[in-house]
Scaffold this motif. Structure first.
Motif, short mmCIF file in Angstrom:
data_model
loop_
_atom_site.label_atom_id
_atom_site.label_comp_id
_atom_site.label_asym_id
_atom_site.label_seq_id
_atom_site.Cartn_x
_atom_site.Cartn_y
_atom_site.Cartn_z
N ASP A 90 21.15 49.63 59.60
CA ASP A 90 19.86 48.92 59.65
C ASP A 90 19.07 49.18 60.92
O ASP A 90 18.29 48.33 61.35
CB ASP A 90 20.06 47.41 59.46
N HIS A 91 19.28 50.32 61.55
CA HIS A 91 18.53 50.71 62.75
C HIS A 91 18.17 52.19 62.65
O HIS A 91 18.93 52.98 62.09
CB HIS A 91 19.37 50.53 64.02
N TYR A 92 17.03 52.52 63.22
CA TYR A 92 16.72 53.94 63.39
C TYR A 92 17.59 54.45 64.54
O TYR A 92 17.67 53.82 65.60
CB TYR A 92 15.24 54.16 63.73
N TRP A 93 18.23 55.59 64.35
CA TRP A 93 18.99 56.24 65.41
C TRP A 93 18.89 57.74 65.22
O TRP A 93 18.65 58.23 64.12
CB TRP A 93 20.44 55.77 65.45
N SER A 94 19.07 58.47 66.31
CA SER A 94 18.98 59.93 66.22
C SER A 94 19.89 60.58 67.25
O SER A 94 20.24 59.98 68.26
CB SER A 94 17.54 60.41 66.44
N LEU A 95 20.26 61.82 66.95
CA LEU A 95 20.98 62.68 67.89
C LEU A 95 20.10 63.89 68.15
O LEU A 95 19.69 64.57 67.20
CB LEU A 95 22.33 63.13 67.30
N PHE A 106 18.80 70.96 68.41
CA PHE A 106 19.25 70.26 67.21
C PHE A 106 18.68 68.86 67.24
O PHE A 106 18.60 68.23 68.30
CB PHE A 106 20.79 70.17 67.20
N VAL A 107 18.31 68.35 66.07
CA VAL A 107 17.92 66.95 65.94
C VAL A 107 18.15 66.49 64.51
O VAL A 107 17.85 67.21 63.56
CB VAL A 107 16.45 66.69 66.38
N GLU A 108 18.76 65.33 64.38
CA GLU A 108 18.90 64.64 63.09
C GLU A 108 18.87 63.16 63.37
O GLU A 108 19.23 62.71 64.46
CB GLU A 108 20.21 65.00 62.38
N SER A 109 18.48 62.41 62.34
CA SER A 109 18.43 60.95 62.48
C SER A 109 19.09 60.31 61.27
O SER A 109 19.53 60.98 60.34
CB SER A 109 16.97 60.49 62.59
N ASP A 110 19.10 58.98 61.28
CA ASP A 110 19.65 58.23 60.17
C ASP A 110 18.93 58.55 58.87
O ASP A 110 19.50 58.47 57.79
CB ASP A 110 19.60 56.73 60.45
N ASP A 112 18.01 61.46 57.95
CA ASP A 112 18.58 62.71 57.43
C ASP A 112 19.98 62.50 56.86
O ASP A 112 20.36 63.15 55.90
CB ASP A 112 18.66 63.76 58.54
N THR A 113 20.75 61.60 57.45
CA THR A 113 22.17 61.45 57.10
C THR A 113 22.44 60.41 56.02
O THR A 113 23.55 60.36 55.51
CB THR A 113 22.99 61.07 58.34
N ARG A 114 21.46 59.57 55.75
CA ARG A 114 21.62 58.49 54.75
C ARG A 114 22.86 57.62 55.03
O ARG A 114 23.67 57.36 54.17
CB ARG A 114 21.67 59.07 53.35
N GLY A 115 22.98 57.23 56.29
CA GLY A 115 24.05 56.31 56.67
C GLY A 115 25.36 56.96 57.08
O GLY A 115 26.30 56.27 57.43
N LYS A 116 25.44 58.26 57.05
CA LYS A 116 26.67 58.94 57.45
C LYS A 116 26.57 59.37 58.92
O LYS A 116 25.50 59.48 59.47
CB LYS A 116 26.90 60.16 56.57
N SER A 117 27.73 59.64 59.50
CA SER A 117 27.74 60.11 60.88
C SER A 117 27.31 61.58 60.95
O SER A 117 27.28 62.28 59.94
CB SER A 117 29.15 59.94 61.48
N ALA A 145 23.02 66.22 75.25
CA ALA A 145 22.99 65.61 73.92
C ALA A 145 22.64 64.13 74.12
O ALA A 145 23.21 63.47 74.99
CB ALA A 145 24.35 65.74 73.23
N LEU A 146 21.68 63.66 73.34
CA LEU A 146 21.15 62.32 73.54
C LEU A 146 21.11 61.58 72.21
O LEU A 146 20.52 62.06 71.24
CB LEU A 146 19.74 62.42 74.13
N ILE A 147 21.76 60.42 72.18
CA ILE A 147 21.69 59.53 71.02
C ILE A 147 20.77 58.38 71.41
O ILE A 147 20.92 57.79 72.48
CB ILE A 147 23.07 58.99 70.62
N ARG A 148 19.83 58.09 70.52
CA ARG A 148 18.91 56.97 70.74
C ARG A 148 19.00 56.02 69.56
O ARG A 148 18.98 56.47 68.41
CB ARG A 148 17.48 57.48 70.89
N VAL A 149 19.07 54.74 69.86
CA VAL A 149 19.10 53.71 68.83
C VAL A 149 17.95 52.76 69.10
O VAL A 149 17.85 52.19 70.20
CB VAL A 149 20.43 52.92 68.82
#
Length: 174
Positions: A90-95, A106-110, A112-117, A145-149
């Motif tokens: 239930d949060h936007y997050w990205s790597l 590289f960049v992907e977010s929630d 793109d993954t539909r709830g998967k890691s 590498a940066l993860i943002r939530v």
């Protein structure tokens, strides 16, 4: 007028060379400084889940106070690095992975993954990774590498931390 043509042309060429040199060098200089500051604070090849940013405590210029950051300064000189970003429901997050000249490798977010890691392996062109691994090839060894939530409010950081602290970066096990 013709006696000024040579010096004027030389001045214009010098200005263009200086302008281009600055543009070409700036990303490397900026990333070298940021990488060194981050590596001093959080180490290399390991994920640090930093506290929320305040005006008094900010490593990078203008971080968002609405984001929880996890950072991994990496050096692939000793081999590939495994990075895993754990989903935060239930949060936007990205790597995002930045190379040594601030380019996004590289960049992907929630979304793109539909709830998967997200699980990737960072490596240079000459480094082998296990078959089936999702290899992200970098032009050289250093980067971030940066993860943002995105937080709904700053008070929920404790609940978000339980999820983001499951994320990691570590040397790839042989």
């Amino acid at each position: 007028m013709s006696r000024w043509a040579g010096p004027l042309l030389l001045a214009v060429l010098a200005a263009l060379a200086g302008w281009y040199g600055t543009l070409a060098a700036a990303p490397t200089v900026i990333m070298d400084r940021a990488w060194a500051r981050l590596a001093d604070q959080v180490g290399t090849n390991t994920m640090a889940h930093t506290p929320l940013v305040t005006a008094e405590r900010q490593t990078i210029v203008r971080p968002s106070p609405d984001l929880a950051y996890s950072v991994c300064t990496f050096d692939l000189g000793q081999g590939p690095l495994e990075v895993m970003a754990n989903p935060v429901p239930d949060h936007y997050w990205s790597l995002t992975v930045f190379d040594s000249v601030t380019d996004v490798a590289f960049v992907e977010s929630d979304r793109d993954t539909r709830g998967k890691s997200i699980r990737i392996v960072l490596a240079t062109a000459d480094q082998a990774v296990p078959e089936g691994a999702r290899k992200i090839m970098l032009p050289d060894a250093k980067g971030v590498a940066l993860i943002r939530v995105l937080l709904k409010n700053r008070g929920e950081i404790g609940a978000v931390d339980a999820y983001r602290k499951k994320s990691f970066c570590r040397p790839l096990k042989g």
